[in-house]
Design an enzyme around this catalytic site. Structure first.
Site, mmCIF file in Angstrom:
data_model
loop_
_atom_site.group_PDB
_atom_site.id
_atom_site.type_symbol
_atom_site.label_atom_id
_atom_site.label_comp_id
_atom_site.label_asym_id
_atom_site.label_seq_id
_atom_site.Cartn_x
_atom_site.Cartn_y
_atom_site.Cartn_z
ATOM 1 N N CYS A 91 48.560 30.256 36.189
ATOM 2 C CA CYS A 91 49.051 30.961 37.374
ATOM 3 C C CYS A 91 48.906 32.455 37.103
ATOM 4 C CB CYS A 91 50.505 30.589 37.640
ATOM 5 S SG CYS A 91 51.113 31.383 39.131
ATOM 6 N N CYS A 248 46.819 35.669 44.906
ATOM 7 C CA CYS A 248 46.594 34.497 44.049
ATOM 8 C C CYS A 248 45.624 34.837 42.909
ATOM 9 C CB CYS A 248 46.060 33.306 44.861
ATOM 10 S SG CYS A 248 46.078 31.779 43.893
HETATM 11 O O1 PYC Z 1 48.494 33.557 41.199
HETATM 12 O O2 PYC Z 1 47.286 31.969 40.290
HETATM 13 C C1 PYC Z 1 48.180 32.355 41.045
HETATM 14 C C2 PYC Z 1 48.935 31.347 41.816
HETATM 15 C C3 PYC Z 1 48.735 29.998 41.846
HETATM 16 C C4 PYC Z 1 49.690 29.466 42.698
HETATM 17 C C5 PYC Z 1 50.464 30.503 43.166
HETATM 18 N N1 PYC Z 1 49.978 31.642 42.608
#
Ligand code: PYC
Length: 330
Positions: A91, A248
């Site tokens: 993550c 993300c």
């Molecule tokens: O930032 O890799 C990330 C992530 C995955 C799910 C929520 N954030």
């Protein structure tokens, strides 16, 4: 668990996406490697994951990060990430939150640029804390290598709707789609969520072979940025049905792999990935020795709370509520 060691935590958010770093009070996990410990958490001790991140003590958007010992002496700590649906491989926003939390706790020096290594179930990542003049701290995460598995995979969503996208792995599995025809506005989150769930169902129906063996549990809808200083905007649907408020980290890693595979971004060039709420990760990559790329993601995190969770023995919801039974488990 009702009595015993307190479950202590520090909450943070990374560019809008929350992380709950669990410091103590978890079950003793079997296994030598962090991957083995993550499997034990998701297996025998799944109740602990659910207690920490599900309602009523958490919520659907929250990502947990349980700190565990690492067998690698070069790593400051091992980290197991998890959300409302289960254990995650990696993550990116969570890593930024954990490093910011370690600095807050004085476990990493805060005043100087400092690089540490963290052991995750999918490999070692390195993270550099970059103190800012205004008291903020950015964190640069060098992720595990990312790669494209399938290009231009067409999906029939039914009702005459078709989309095309790439399958890529950036620590988690993603389907990245640009021809979705939707507005990437936060006010449009219901339509974006519904479409992403239909995409995931179509991928499931094709089976893992069509996705090049990658287990796709995240859907990333991409489009032009709202802020002209940025390179692109995304909406990322996470495995448990919540959307990522940050751009993300693993999704941006997957995006960089797609850009690199198409010759659309050179090594070292900066890609500014905007989230659906307008926050930004800066990112860049270098070629990975074994193929694919090594992505670097830079974002900021802030501490939001510190405390301990209480699980009273008489509380029927001490191990969490699963409020969205209609979202298929991943
Ligand atoms: O930032 O890799 C990330 C992530 C995955 C799910 C929520 N954030």
């Amino acid at each position: 668990m009702s009595a015993g060691e307190a479950i202590t935590f520090v909450d943070s958010h990374t560019e809008g996406e929350p992380t709950r770093t669990v410091l103590s009070g978890g079950p003793a996990l079997a296994g030598r490697t962090v991957a083995e410990m993550a499997a034990d958490l998701g297996g025998r001790h799944d109740w602990f994951r659910a207690a920490c991140v599900n309602e009523p003590r958490g919520h659907d958007v929250l990502v947990g990060a349980m700190l565990v010992p690492s067998p690698d002496p070069d790593c400051v700590v091992g980290v197991i990430f998890f959300n409302n649906a289960g254990v995650l491989g990696m993550c990116g926003h969570g890593t930024i939150g954990v490093v910011r939390t370690l600095a807050h706790l004085g476990r990493i020096e805060r005043s100087a640029r400092r690089t540490v290594r963290l052991d995750t179930p999918v490999g070692t990542v390195s993270a550099t804390l970059v103190p800012g003049d205004d008291g903020t701290a950015a964190v640069e995460v060098e992720n595990v290598p990312a790669r494209v598995a399938v290009r231009d995979l067409a999906l029939d969503l039914g009702g005459g709707r078709r989309v095309t996208g790439d399958v890529a792995w950036g620590g988690n599995g993603f389907y990245l789609c640009a021809d979705h025809g939707e507005r990437l506005d936060v006010g449009n989150w219901r339509a974006l969520t519904d479409l992403s769930l239909r995409i995931r169902a179509a991928l499931d129906a094709l089976g893992p072979g069509a996705a090049g063996g990658v287990r796709v549990d995240h859907v990333e809808l991409v489009g032009p940025p709202h802020d002209p200083r940025n390179s692109a905007r995304n909406f990322v649907l996470c495995p448990g049905g919540a959307y990522d408020r940050s751009p993300c980290g693993t999704g941006t890693s997957a995006k960089l792999a797609c850009l690199a595979a198409r010759g659309a971004l050179a090594p070292g060039d900066v890609w500014r990935q905007e989230s659906v709420v307008g926050s930004v990760f800066e990112s860049w990559y270098r070629a990975a020795p074994g193929g694919g790329i090594v992505p670097v993601i830079r974002g900021r995190a802030w501490i939001t709370a510190e405390g301990s969770l209480v699980l009273e023995a008489s509380d029927p919801f001490r191990h969490g509520i699963v409020p969205h039974a209609s979202v298929p488990d991943r």
